[in-house]
Design an enzyme around this catalytic site. Sequence first.
Site, short mmCIF file in Angstrom:
data_model
loop_
_atom_site.label_atom_id
_atom_site.label_comp_id
_atom_site.label_asym_id
_atom_site.label_seq_id
_atom_site.Cartn_x
_atom_site.Cartn_y
_atom_site.Cartn_z
N GLU A 44 6.34 -4.03 -7.03
CA GLU A 44 5.75 -3.21 -5.89
C GLU A 44 5.77 -4.02 -4.76
O GLU A 44 5.63 -5.36 -4.53
CB GLU A 44 4.19 -2.89 -6.27
N LYS A 119 3.91 6.09 -4.00
CA LYS A 119 2.92 5.98 -4.82
C LYS A 119 2.08 7.06 -4.86
O LYS A 119 1.54 7.69 -3.63
CB LYS A 119 2.11 4.62 -4.57
N CYS A 159 2.64 0.86 -10.03
CA CYS A 159 1.50 0.17 -10.23
C CYS A 159 0.55 1.16 -10.72
O CYS A 159 0.20 1.41 -11.79
CB CYS A 159 0.85 -0.85 -9.15
#
Length: 577
Positions: A44, A119, A159
């Site tokens: 990330e 994300k 994540c």
Amino acid sequence: MRIALAQINPVVGDLLGNADRIHAALAATEVNGKVSADLLVTPELSLWGYPPRDLLFSAAHLEQQQQALDQLQQRLHAEQLDVALLVGVAEVAPDQQHPRLFNALALVQARGWQVVARKQLLPSYDVFDETRYFRASSSPSTLSLRVNNRDWQLGLSICEDLWVDEELHGQRLVGPDPIASLIPERLDALINCSASPFSRRKGTLRHELAARAAERLQCPVVYVNQVGGNDELIFDGASFVIAPGDDTPLLQLPEFAVSTEVWTAASSTDRLEQPSRAHQQANTPDDDLEALFRGLVTGVKDYATKCGFKAALLGLSGGIDSALVAVIAAAALGPDHVQSLLMPSPWSSSGSIADALALATRLGIASQIVPIQTLMEGFEATLTPALNAEPSGITAENLQSRIRGTLLMAMANQQGQLLLSTGNKSELAVGYCTLYGDMNGGLAVIGDLYKSTVFALCHWLDSPDAGACRAELGLGGSGPLIGQAILEKPPSAELRPDQKDSDSLPDYERLDPLLMDLIEQRMSGEQLIGAGHDPDDVKRIERLFRRAEFKRRQAPPLLKVSKQAFGSGWRLPIAAI
């Protein structure tokens, strides 16, 4: 399809340098001079290093990101490489609303680059503050790559998007379930690009969450994590590939090491029948204390290196806290780059001085003795007229600590060293520490370790179980490091005759479990008593804990190794009831 897991150690804000690190990871996949990967996956925000914090507001850094991506694309073109890179980036939104960034992934190929994923779940708990910078995506991300005359369907997540199982995680962010939204896509693999900080026993939870996602999607999960230390955070890497219905990863990268490994994905028709284990690694430490020690060593090494320090200084007292910090520093920087200062007062025992010197000799670190009695007498003579009395009690004790802190800061200043603070979490919790004294320093190495954990780690270091780890880190594989004299010594600040920590605090066997419930479980006084803690201890420790908040706010940054550390993830007010 050959997927390379690039476990890199980025430097925060060094976008061009981090692009070089990504390219080096690609070069590490070469076999007989030829890149062996079809897709290289990085962590990330891999171009930025995690967490970049307010650097994300910098227009200059955003321009450097463009340059870094262009340079990666140009390198692939110049080297005629038919490989794709999945790179963590900050994507600028096309409008002027705030936040104006997405936490995203870019696909870089020889013919160009483009953003392919955003994300969805943005953490703003503990040390995370992503809603300050990023917008959340509302849709899942997939990537179709044609490799070996076959179209591969990959799910892309970042994540927190993986942390959606409340049964395992105990909580989840409000928002979509990124895993559920990918189920209809019939993926060949799910890729998760992470920057997940280390904490004790967290690796097992990551495996469980990924295995649950693999079951739901009926495909392998490729998990790639950042490694190294950035400020207070330590990242352990430990990237892996796991298949549905299999507790053992198909591929496991090491903890606390830069590493690139290639995993060969099978086709969608046979991926569940014949998982490949050709690259399976077995070098992730099973021992929780070993992982903790390696994490602290990584944290000190990277904090010093990335801040431009080549050497460290610490005060060595003959006690167990400073002994552990000395061992960690020697492992992180090498004994030739660690110096210790012994500053005995009239109340220091001869045994403590001898124990400190013996430890320095075992570690091979430099040591000097600077007695502070004359300085104490000078402070007393100077202050007595102003106070109309001699300094006494806590004032006199704190003066000793502040004299030592001043000497240490002066030496570190003169010699360009990083001063390491040696206080532990138990002391910091109850304020058993002195501002501008023993709290002086650029880094609190064990500030997230309770005293009982300090003892456990030191006993492990002197045990045969630590032999291989010690040998690898240049500490010698056998014989005592800490030594029995230090291990068996009752904890004492030695600021007055025959002083013991137990004179002022409950025994650590009682204190630390109470503090764990108070700090990490956020229990109230009534809950603490209900959990079996002594009511008198609870009342006393709660009062000390609240009064010490102003000290914690002024403490040096500490290396986070627990789920709740004092630091950027601890945000209690000072002036409060």
